[in-house]
Design a protein around this motif. Sequence first.
Motif, mmCIF file in Angstrom:
data_model
loop_
_atom_site.group_PDB
_atom_site.id
_atom_site.type_symbol
_atom_site.label_atom_id
_atom_site.label_comp_id
_atom_site.label_asym_id
_atom_site.label_seq_id
_atom_site.Cartn_x
_atom_site.Cartn_y
_atom_site.Cartn_z
ATOM 1 N N ILE A 128 -2.612 25.231 9.728
ATOM 2 C CA ILE A 128 -2.624 24.323 8.576
ATOM 3 C C ILE A 128 -3.859 24.589 7.725
ATOM 4 C CG2 ILE A 128 -2.854 21.915 7.826
ATOM 5 C CD1 ILE A 128 -1.367 21.085 10.363
ATOM 6 N N ARG B 140 -5.403 22.606 4.532
ATOM 7 C CA ARG B 140 -5.178 21.354 3.803
ATOM 8 C C ARG B 140 -6.236 21.172 2.723
ATOM 9 N NH1 ARG B 140 -4.061 16.002 7.232
ATOM 10 N NH2 ARG B 140 -2.222 17.285 7.710
ATOM 11 N N ARG C 209 0.996 26.284 7.068
ATOM 12 C CA ARG C 209 1.344 25.268 6.075
ATOM 13 C C ARG C 209 0.192 25.087 5.098
ATOM 14 N NH1 ARG C 209 5.201 21.196 7.032
ATOM 15 N NH2 ARG C 209 3.786 19.694 6.031
ATOM 16 N N GLU D 253 -1.104 22.435 2.703
ATOM 17 C CA GLU D 253 -0.833 21.012 2.554
ATOM 18 C C GLU D 253 -1.755 20.355 1.537
ATOM 19 O OE1 GLU D 253 0.598 20.175 7.177
ATOM 20 O OE2 GLU D 253 -1.256 19.277 6.408
ATOM 21 N N GLU E 72 1.560 16.407 3.367
ATOM 22 C CA GLU E 72 2.778 16.972 2.793
ATOM 23 C C GLU E 72 2.481 18.362 2.231
ATOM 24 O OE1 GLU E 72 5.828 15.745 2.830
ATOM 25 O OE2 GLU E 72 5.171 13.959 3.936
ATOM 26 N N LEU E 73 3.510 19.209 2.159
ATOM 27 C CA LEU E 73 3.320 20.536 1.598
ATOM 28 C C LEU E 73 2.888 20.455 0.136
ATOM 29 C CD1 LEU E 73 6.414 22.382 3.105
ATOM 30 C CD2 LEU E 73 4.027 22.734 3.724
#
Length: 262
Positions: free
Chosen positions: A207, A209, A239, A241, A246-247
């Motif tokens: 992730i 973010r 991902r 984010e 949320e993406l």
Amino acid sequence: MRNLKMLYLPLETLPRFEGAMFELISTQPLSDTLITYFPNPLASEYSSYEEDIESTNSYGFKDPTQARHLRAITASDSWLRPRMASDPAYFPKLTTMHVYSSINPELVKTHGYKITTLDLEGCPWRMIAQYIHHMPNLASILIDLIHAQPVTTTVAFALPNGFVLGSEFQIRTVRRVGLLVNAGQAPISTYNSAFEFLPKLFPNVKIIRLLERDIIDQLVRLPQRVKRWHSTLGERNIRLEREDGELLIHDCRDSQGQRRGN
């Protein structure tokens, strides 16, 4: 004050209230509830590591019971009594370390194995890189893109903003990277480089973010670029984010200015 869990003292406040704050947080009831303490003194106010801080600084937790609930602390030496940094009995619940503009090496060597989250807001990367091996359980890291600085002169590749990578600095335990920009807005080229660089520095990251809304608001105005980032990182099972998990691609607007998916 009875249920206070976090105390943050900005630069302009700390010198005037440090003594009073320590008296409060090191005695009940606050010693039973406080889990985060972030004093941020100026670098010029830090005591040197060789100095007998015990004799010059009357502040600090005098025994482990006063700090038994703290989960997050700063890594500077300005408020640490020598025993606090070198005795593993202190901070039994510690999981998060915030590095501002200085670091106490003894603290990292003694308590680093407890750290799962490292917050480098406003901290040059090169300051902490040499201590990462003391944090074998590090899973999450927060990085300020603007304050990133060179890691080593053995450069595998470099970012325009000063990041450099040598294979000896790959950190395989990190699964989550949060990105901050505290000194203004970063240019788009910085994000291009970061999204290429971070998976190489953290080869097992899952992730990335973006933690500030103003960053997201800037980037989603470039939906095609976000789509390319999403696709490239997605091929690596990473991902990208926004701050709520949320993406980022879900926040992009189409050509009519409407949010995708609405």
